[in-house]
Motif scaffolding. Structure first.
Motif: not given
Length: 205
Positions: A12, A15, A155
């Protein structure tokens, strides 16, 4: 905190950093809007390849070279700024030009743009180091650094691919086509600002 929750928290955090405005975001956005999903994905692949290098520095503990060897930090900063300005020249020369799908020939160039934009941005490695360091500290299994590095790279690729795909939403594409020339000029102006900021911040490394 369990390993799964710790990895989720790290993902997270990465991101949030990934989608903060910067050269990678600008490049993927403009490429996906003007050249379609295919070249947007190729640009994402280039960025992910650059992240392999940055992750190697972070996990391998080599990022200190940017702090202790000022010449290296300054050289990378200057190369990165020069590359961004070179992109600005090309963007302004072709502002508003939207090739049809059959006319998009430079697939390798899309990948190379993504790779060089990410590789020549010393702020990326500094961000990766700052973000991964707390999660690499302490007692973890041997596979832990590989998991952390894999999250950064995978990611970075997958979220940029998703972004390139989302930008194909018809209202977004139509809006870009109507204002392509002015949007490209705004992108060029933002790249100039980023190049200046890169020099001002990184020369002091």
């Amino acid at each position: 905190m369990s390993p799964a929750l710790e990895l989720a928290a790290f993902a997270g955090l990465m991101a949030i950093g990934q989608f903060s405005p910067g050269p990678d975001w600008l490049l993927v956005t403009r490429t996906a809007l003007s050249e379609g999903t295919g070249n947007g994905v190729r640009t994402a692949a280039g960025i992910a390849t650059g992240l392999v290098f940055h992750v190697g520095l972070a996990v391998g503990g080599l990022a200190g070279i940017f702090r202790t060897e000022a010449a290296w930090g300054k050289a990378v900063a200057c190369l990165g700024a020069a590359y961004l300005l070179w992109m600005v020249v090309g963007l302004l020369r072709h502002a508003g030009e939207i090739p049809e799908l059959g006319e998009i020939r430079s697939r390798g160039e899309a990948y190379l743009r993504g790779f060089l934009t990410n590789l020549l941005n010393p702020k990326v490695v500094l961000f990766v180091v700052a973000t991964t360091s707390p999660f690499l500290a302490g007692d973890h299994p041997r596979w832990w650094p590989w998991a952390i590095g894999g999250i950064v790279i995978a990611q970075g690729f997958l979220l940029w691919c998703l972004w390139a795909w989302l930008l194909q939403w018809p209202p977004v594409k139509q809006g870009y086509r109507r204002a392509a020339k002015w949007i490209d000029r705004v992108f060029a102006g933002l790249l100039v600002i980023l190049a200046v900021v890169l020099v001002l911040e990184c020369v002091a490394i």
